[in-house]
Design a protein around this motif. Structure first.
Motif, short mmCIF file in Angstrom:
data_model
loop_
_atom_site.label_atom_id
_atom_site.label_comp_id
_atom_site.label_asym_id
_atom_site.label_seq_id
_atom_site.Cartn_x
_atom_site.Cartn_y
_atom_site.Cartn_z
N LEU A 120 2.19 -6.44 -6.59
CA LEU A 120 3.00 -7.11 -7.60
C LEU A 120 3.16 -6.23 -8.84
O LEU A 120 4.19 -6.25 -9.50
N MET A 121 2.15 -5.43 -9.12
CA MET A 121 2.17 -4.56 -10.30
C MET A 121 3.13 -3.39 -10.14
O MET A 121 3.39 -2.66 -11.10
N LYS A 144 2.48 -3.53 -20.74
CA LYS A 144 1.48 -2.68 -20.10
C LYS A 144 2.13 -2.02 -18.89
O LYS A 144 2.65 -2.70 -18.01
N ILE A 145 2.10 -0.70 -18.88
CA ILE A 145 2.70 0.06 -17.79
C ILE A 145 1.59 0.56 -16.88
O ILE A 145 0.81 1.43 -17.28
N TYR A 146 1.51 -0.01 -15.71
CA TYR A 146 0.46 0.39 -14.77
C TYR A 146 1.08 1.22 -13.65
O TYR A 146 2.00 0.78 -12.97
N VAL A 147 0.58 2.44 -13.50
CA VAL A 147 1.06 3.33 -12.45
C VAL A 147 0.07 3.28 -11.29
O VAL A 147 -1.06 3.75 -11.42
N SER A 181 9.05 -3.93 -11.61
CA SER A 181 9.45 -3.58 -12.98
C SER A 181 9.02 -4.68 -13.96
O SER A 181 9.33 -5.85 -13.76
N GLY A 182 8.31 -4.27 -15.00
CA GLY A 182 7.91 -5.22 -16.04
C GLY A 182 6.73 -6.09 -15.70
O GLY A 182 6.34 -6.96 -16.49
N ILE A 183 6.12 -5.89 -14.52
CA ILE A 183 4.96 -6.69 -14.12
C ILE A 183 3.70 -5.85 -14.26
O ILE A 183 3.48 -4.91 -13.49
N GLY A 184 2.89 -6.18 -15.25
CA GLY A 184 1.62 -5.50 -15.44
C GLY A 184 0.48 -6.30 -14.84
O GLY A 184 0.70 -7.28 -14.09
N ILE A 240 9.61 -7.02 -2.34
CA ILE A 240 8.26 -7.59 -2.38
C ILE A 240 8.33 -9.09 -2.17
O ILE A 240 9.08 -9.79 -2.85
N ASP A 241 7.56 -9.59 -1.21
CA ASP A 241 7.47 -11.02 -0.97
C ASP A 241 6.48 -11.59 -1.98
O ASP A 241 5.27 -11.35 -1.88
N ILE A 242 6.98 -12.32 -2.96
CA ILE A 242 6.10 -12.81 -4.04
C ILE A 242 5.14 -13.89 -3.57
O ILE A 242 4.22 -14.27 -4.31
N ASN A 243 5.32 -14.40 -2.36
CA ASN A 243 4.39 -15.39 -1.83
C ASN A 243 3.20 -14.75 -1.13
O ASN A 243 2.16 -15.40 -0.95
N THR A 244 3.35 -13.51 -0.69
CA THR A 244 2.26 -12.87 0.08
C THR A 244 1.74 -11.57 -0.55
O THR A 244 0.69 -11.08 -0.14
N ALA A 245 2.45 -11.04 -1.54
CA ALA A 245 2.06 -9.74 -2.11
C ALA A 245 0.72 -9.83 -2.83
O ALA A 245 0.41 -10.80 -3.52
N ALA A 246 -0.08 -8.77 -2.65
CA ALA A 246 -1.35 -8.67 -3.36
C ALA A 246 -1.10 -8.27 -4.81
O ALA A 246 -0.01 -7.83 -5.17
#
Length: 203
Positions: free
Chosen positions: A153-154, A106-109, A157-160, A143-149
């Motif tokens: 996160l979307m 899923k590609i979310y822009v 790359s590759g994160i839908g 991106i801080d993966i502990n604090t990102a909304a």
């Protein structure tokens, strides 16, 4: 005088022997072009069999969201083109449009507002490095993966949407990530996805 099939028939002639042209097509060179054509058709069929098709869901800030069919070696910009291109609100700077797409992804822009909201983390725009550490997007652009909304996160790359939800859910259930490699413990995120995002994230 010969009758019936003329194949190999010879007629005596006082001046010599005259050989008639064989009529059996199986014994002539006329089949060679057909053989070449058949060979070409088989090669084309083999090429079609080797050609892999994949489907991706393009949504968000594009003009024609939907599921699109592309070849397996297509790039992200081609999927976006299939979806009618980006809207004026699209945060195109968050995308790696040269990235190879994956089947079933899923590609979310995101829009500029969504990215801004993720960077703000519900507050004001980051003013300095100290504030940057409190938000998902840091001063070094990672991106801080502990604090990102979720929305931020979307942008990885590759994160839908599904994988972003899974990351947030993992943090809620297991606490903060201790190292970026822990991201592979999240449901749906394997080595391939991690390799795409490892240079875009931090803890």
């Amino acid at each position: 005088m010969c009758t019936g099939s003329l194949t190999g028939c010879r007629v005596g002639n006082p001046q010599g022997q005259t050989e008639l042209v064989p009529l059996n097509r199986n014994d002539t060179d006329s089949d060679k072009p057909d053989t070449a054509v058949n060979s070409g058709q088989k090669e084309q069929q083999t090429d079609r069999e080797k050609l892999q098709i994949c489907y991706v869901h393009v949504c968000g800030a594009v003009n024609q969201p939907g599921v699109y069919e592309l070849t397996a070696d297509s790039r992200l910009f081609e999927a976006i083109q299939m979806a009618g291109g980006l809207t004026e609100e699209a945060a195109d700077q968050t995308l790696n449009q040269a990235e190879v797409i994956e089947d079933g992804s899923k590609i979310y822009v995101p829009t500029k507002e969504e990215v801004k909201a993720g960077m703000d983390n519900g507050g004001t725009l980051m003013q300095n490095e100290d504030n940057a550490e409190k938000a998902g997007s840091t001063s070094d652009g990672k991106i801080d993966i502990n604090t990102a909304a979720k929305n931020e996160l979307m942008t990885l790359s590759g994160i839908g949407e599904a994988k972003a939800d899974a990351i947030v859910r993992y943090r809620e259930e297991h606490g903060a990530f201790q190292k970026i490699e822990d991201l592979m413990e999240v449901e749906g995120i394997k080595e391939g996805v991690f390799q795409k995002v490892k240079d875009q994230i931090k803890i």
